[in-house]
Design a protein around this motif. Structure first.
Motif, PDB file in Angstrom:
ATOM      1  N   GLU A  90       0.853  -1.190   0.000  1.00  0.00           N
ATOM      2  CA  GLU A  90       0.000   0.000   0.000  1.00  0.00           C
ATOM      3  C   GLU A  90       0.892   1.244   0.000  1.00  0.00           C
ATOM      4  O   GLU A  90       1.793   1.377   0.825  1.00  0.00           O
ATOM      5  CB  GLU A  90      -0.909   0.009   1.225  1.00  0.00           C
ATOM      6  CG  GLU A  90      -1.890   1.145   1.227  1.00  0.00           C
ATOM      7  CD  GLU A  90      -2.856   1.106   2.410  1.00  0.00           C
ATOM      8  OE1 GLU A  90      -3.625   2.072   2.537  1.00  0.00           O
ATOM      9  OE2 GLU A  90      -2.827   0.134   3.192  1.00  0.00           O
ATOM     10  N   VAL A  91       0.634   2.144  -0.929  1.00  0.00           N
ATOM     11  CA  VAL A  91       1.436   3.355  -1.073  1.00  0.00           C
ATOM     12  C   VAL A  91       0.543   4.576  -0.919  1.00  0.00           C
ATOM     13  O   VAL A  91      -0.516   4.658  -1.527  1.00  0.00           O
ATOM     14  CB  VAL A  91       2.132   3.400  -2.453  1.00  0.00           C
ATOM     15  CG1 VAL A  91       2.867   4.719  -2.651  1.00  0.00           C
ATOM     16  CG2 VAL A  91       3.095   2.229  -2.614  1.00  0.00           C
ATOM     17  N   VAL A  92       0.988   5.514  -0.098  1.00  0.00           N
ATOM     18  CA  VAL A  92       0.326   6.811   0.017  1.00  0.00           C
ATOM     19  C   VAL A  92       1.208   7.802  -0.724  1.00  0.00           C
ATOM     20  O   VAL A  92       2.395   7.941  -0.429  1.00  0.00           O
ATOM     21  CB  VAL A  92       0.153   7.236   1.492  1.00  0.00           C
ATOM     22  CG1 VAL A  92      -0.496   8.601   1.584  1.00  0.00           C
ATOM     23  CG2 VAL A  92      -0.656   6.192   2.256  1.00  0.00           C
ATOM     24  N   LEU A  93       0.605   8.461  -1.708  1.00  0.00           N
ATOM     25  CA  LEU A  93       1.340   9.390  -2.561  1.00  0.00           C
ATOM     26  C   LEU A  93       0.487  10.631  -2.755  1.00  0.00           C
ATOM     27  O   LEU A  93      -0.700  10.519  -3.071  1.00  0.00           O
ATOM     28  CB  LEU A  93       1.636   8.723  -3.910  1.00  0.00           C
ATOM     29  CG  LEU A  93       2.455   9.521  -4.910  1.00  0.00           C
ATOM     30  CD1 LEU A  93       3.887   9.717  -4.410  1.00  0.00           C
ATOM     31  CD2 LEU A  93       2.466   8.821  -6.264  1.00  0.00           C
ATOM     32  N   ASP A  94       1.085  11.800  -2.594  1.00  0.00           N
ATOM     33  CA  ASP A  94       0.303  13.033  -2.725  1.00  0.00           C
ATOM     34  C   ASP A  94      -0.412  13.127  -4.062  1.00  0.00           C
ATOM     35  O   ASP A  94      -1.535  13.612  -4.134  1.00  0.00           O
ATOM     36  CB  ASP A  94       1.176  14.268  -2.468  1.00  0.00           C
ATOM     37  CG  ASP A  94       2.357  14.400  -3.414  1.00  0.00           C
ATOM     38  OD1 ASP A  94       2.586  13.497  -4.257  1.00  0.00           O
ATOM     39  OD2 ASP A  94       3.072  15.408  -3.315  1.00  0.00           O
ATOM     40  N   GLN A  95       0.201  12.630  -5.128  1.00  0.00           N
ATOM     41  CA  GLN A  95      -0.429  12.699  -6.446  1.00  0.00           C
ATOM     42  C   GLN A  95      -1.747  11.930  -6.494  1.00  0.00           C
ATOM     43  O   GLN A  95      -2.613  12.229  -7.307  1.00  0.00           O
ATOM     44  CB  GLN A  95       0.517  12.149  -7.522  1.00  0.00           C
ATOM     45  CG  GLN A  95       1.768  12.996  -7.696  1.00  0.00           C
ATOM     46  CD  GLN A  95       2.669  12.420  -8.757  1.00  0.00           C
ATOM     47  OE1 GLN A  95       2.270  12.257  -9.907  1.00  0.00           O
ATOM     48  NE2 GLN A  95       3.902  12.095  -8.378  1.00  0.00           N
ATOM     49  N   TRP A  96      -1.894  10.945  -5.625  1.00  0.00           N
ATOM     50  CA  TRP A  96      -3.110  10.137  -5.573  1.00  0.00           C
ATOM     51  C   TRP A  96      -4.017  10.522  -4.406  1.00  0.00           C
ATOM     52  O   TRP A  96      -5.235  10.453  -4.519  1.00  0.00           O
ATOM     53  CB  TRP A  96      -2.773   8.652  -5.429  1.00  0.00           C
ATOM     54  CG  TRP A  96      -2.002   8.064  -6.558  1.00  0.00           C
ATOM     55  CD1 TRP A  96      -2.006   8.472  -7.861  1.00  0.00           C
ATOM     56  CD2 TRP A  96      -1.115   6.949  -6.497  1.00  0.00           C
ATOM     57  NE1 TRP A  96      -1.169   7.675  -8.608  1.00  0.00           N
ATOM     58  CE2 TRP A  96      -0.608   6.724  -7.804  1.00  0.00           C
ATOM     59  CE3 TRP A  96      -0.689   6.109  -5.473  1.00  0.00           C
ATOM     60  CZ2 TRP A  96       0.278   5.707  -8.105  1.00  0.00           C
ATOM     61  CZ3 TRP A  96       0.188   5.088  -5.766  1.00  0.00           C
ATOM     62  CH2 TRP A  96       0.674   4.893  -7.072  1.00  0.00           C
ATOM     63  N   ASP A  97      -3.422  10.874  -3.272  1.00  0.00           N
ATOM     64  CA  ASP A  97      -4.185  10.973  -2.029  1.00  0.00           C
ATOM     65  C   ASP A  97      -4.431  12.389  -1.511  1.00  0.00           C
ATOM     66  O   ASP A  97      -5.285  12.574  -0.651  1.00  0.00           O
ATOM     67  CB  ASP A  97      -3.487  10.153  -0.932  1.00  0.00           C
ATOM     68  CG  ASP A  97      -3.399   8.685  -1.308  1.00  0.00           C
ATOM     69  OD1 ASP A  97      -4.460   8.053  -1.451  1.00  0.00           O
ATOM     70  OD2 ASP A  97      -2.274   8.171  -1.475  1.00  0.00           O
ATOM     71  N   LEU A  98      -3.701  13.361  -1.986  1.00  0.00           N
ATOM     72  CA  LEU A  98      -3.911  14.750  -1.568  1.00  0.00           C
ATOM     73  C   LEU A  98      -4.905  15.390  -2.525  1.00  0.00           C
ATOM     74  O   LEU A  98      -4.618  15.593  -3.693  1.00  0.00           O
ATOM     75  CB  LEU A  98      -2.583  15.515  -1.569  1.00  0.00           C
ATOM     76  CG  LEU A  98      -2.638  16.967  -1.120  1.00  0.00           C
ATOM     77  CD1 LEU A  98      -3.121  17.087   0.328  1.00  0.00           C
ATOM     78  CD2 LEU A  98      -1.260  17.607  -1.261  1.00  0.00           C
ATOM     79  N   LYS A  99      -6.088  15.660  -2.027  1.00  0.00           N
ATOM     80  CA  LYS A  99      -7.181  16.162  -2.868  1.00  0.00           C
ATOM     81  C   LYS A  99      -7.309  17.681  -2.747  1.00  0.00           C
ATOM     82  O   LYS A  99      -6.858  18.292  -1.777  1.00  0.00           O
ATOM     83  CB  LYS A  99      -8.509  15.512  -2.455  1.00  0.00           C
ATOM     84  CG  LYS A  99      -8.484  13.989  -2.446  1.00  0.00           C
ATOM     85  CD  LYS A  99      -8.242  13.421  -3.815  1.00  0.00           C
ATOM     86  CE  LYS A  99      -8.261  11.902  -3.780  1.00  0.00           C
ATOM     87  NZ  LYS A  99      -7.538  11.291  -4.834  1.00  0.00           N
ATOM     88  N   GLU A 100      -7.961  18.265  -3.741  1.00  0.00           N
ATOM     89  CA  GLU A 100      -8.212  19.698  -3.720  1.00  0.00           C
ATOM     90  C   GLU A 100      -8.948  20.060  -2.427  1.00  0.00           C
ATOM     91  O   GLU A 100      -9.861  19.364  -2.006  1.00  0.00           O
ATOM     92  CB  GLU A 100      -9.073  20.111  -4.934  1.00  0.00           C
ATOM     93  CG  GLU A 100      -8.349  20.008  -6.266  1.00  0.00           C
ATOM     94  CD  GLU A 100      -8.240  18.586  -6.810  1.00  0.00           C
ATOM     95  OE1 GLU A 100      -8.861  17.656  -6.255  1.00  0.00           O
ATOM     96  OE2 GLU A 100      -7.507  18.392  -7.791  1.00  0.00           O
ATOM     97  N   GLY A 101      -8.524  21.137  -1.810  1.00  0.00           N
ATOM     98  CA  GLY A 101      -9.126  21.583  -0.561  1.00  0.00           C
ATOM     99  C   GLY A 101      -8.439  21.042   0.678  1.00  0.00           C
ATOM    100  O   GLY A 101      -8.638  21.553   1.775  1.00  0.00           O
ATOM    101  N   HIS A 102      -7.617  19.996   0.534  1.00  0.00           N
ATOM    102  CA  HIS A 102      -6.887  19.455   1.678  1.00  0.00           C
ATOM    103  C   HIS A 102      -5.755  20.407   2.072  1.00  0.00           C
ATOM    104  O   HIS A 102      -5.188  21.097   1.221  1.00  0.00           O
ATOM    105  CB  HIS A 102      -6.264  18.097   1.352  1.00  0.00           C
ATOM    106  CG  HIS A 102      -7.240  16.970   1.305  1.00  0.00           C
ATOM    107  ND1 HIS A 102      -6.863  15.692   1.026  1.00  0.00           N
ATOM    108  CD2 HIS A 102      -8.584  16.914   1.510  1.00  0.00           C
ATOM    109  CE1 HIS A 102      -7.914  14.892   1.046  1.00  0.00           C
ATOM    110  NE2 HIS A 102      -8.971  15.622   1.328  1.00  0.00           N
ATOM    111  N   ASP A 103      -5.419  20.411   3.332  1.00  0.00           N
ATOM    112  CA  ASP A 103      -4.289  21.189   3.828  1.00  0.00           C
ATOM    113  C   ASP A 103      -3.006  20.414   3.536  1.00  0.00           C
ATOM    114  O   ASP A 103      -2.803  19.312   4.053  1.00  0.00           O
ATOM    115  CB  ASP A 103      -4.444  21.429   5.335  1.00  0.00           C
ATOM    116  CG  ASP A 103      -3.351  22.309   5.897  1.00  0.00           C
ATOM    117  OD1 ASP A 103      -2.161  21.944   5.767  1.00  0.00           O
ATOM    118  OD2 ASP A 103      -3.685  23.359   6.471  1.00  0.00           O
ATOM    119  N   ILE A 104      -2.146  20.979   2.723  1.00  0.00           N
ATOM    120  CA  ILE A 104      -0.924  20.309   2.289  1.00  0.00           C
ATOM    121  C   ILE A 104      -0.028  19.970   3.472  1.00  0.00           C
ATOM    122  O   ILE A 104       0.497  18.858   3.576  1.00  0.00           O
ATOM    123  CB  ILE A 104      -0.150  21.195   1.280  1.00  0.00           C
ATOM    124  CG1 ILE A 104      -0.983  21.384   0.017  1.00  0.00           C
ATOM    125  CG2 ILE A 104       1.210  20.600   0.953  1.00  0.00           C
ATOM    126  CD1 ILE A 104      -0.452  22.457  -0.914  1.00  0.00           C
TER     127      ILE A 104
END
Length: 141
Positions: free
Chosen positions: A36-50
Motif C-alpha cells: 500500500e502506497v500513500v502518494l500526494d499525487q493520488w491521495d492529496l485532494k483539492e481543498g486538503h491542507d498540504i
C-alpha cells in the motif's frame, strides 16, 4: 514485503521527470507488488491542507516506511528548509532522531551528480540508503 506494509513517499516536485518517476516507476511498482502506497499525487485532494497531509503521513502509526526520494532539488530544499520539502524536513527530523524503529525513514537515491555523488540531505546523510539512480540499480534493488 507483505501486504501489511504501508509506505509514504516523500519527494520534491523538482521537475516532470522526477514526478513521473515517483508515480509511474516507484509507487506503481510497489503497488503492483502488493504494497500500500500513500502518494500526494493520488491521495492529496483539492481543498486538503498540504502541511497537515505531510505531517499526518510522518506521524501516522499505520505508515511503516517513509521513502525519502533524494535528488538535487530535494537535497537543496531540505538543507535550506524551503517549500514543502523544507516543511517535511522540519517534521521528519525530530522523528528521525527519536524514532526507535531506525528502518522507518529510508533515503532513496534517485539521482547522482556528474561526479557520482548522491544528493542525500544533511539530516539523513548518515543513513544507509537504497540506490535507484539508474535503471539497472532500480531493477536490482
Amino acid at each position: 514485503m507483505s501486504q501489511d506494509i504501508k509506505i509514504f513517499i516523500s519527494y520534491s516536485w523538482t521537475n516532470e521527470k522526477i514526478i513521473k518517476w515517483v508515480r509511474d516507476d516507484l509507487a506503481t511498482r510497489l503497488m503492483d507488488d502488493g504494497i500500500e502506497v500513500v502518494l500526494d499525487q493520488w491521495d492529496l485532494k483539492e481543498g486538503h491542507d498540504i502541511y497537515e497531509f505531510m505531517e499526518s503521513m510522518v506521524n501516522d502509526p499505520t505508515i511503516n516506511k517513509v521513502l525519502v526520494v533524494c535528488d538535487k532539488g530535494y537535497k537543496q530544499k531540505a538543507n535550506e528548509r524551503e517549500g514543502g520539502v523544507g516543511t517535511e524536513t522540519r517534521i521528519i527530523t525530530p522523528s528521525l532522531y527519536k524514532e526507535t524503529n531506525q528502518e522507518k525513514f529510508i533515503p532513496i537515491v534517485a539521482e547522482r551528480s556528474e561526479k557520482g555523488e548522491d544528493y542525500i540531505p544533511t539530516y539523513m546523510a548518515s543513513r544507509k540508503y537504497i540506490d535507484l539512480s539508474n535503471d539497472e540499480l532500480f531493477v536490482e534493488n
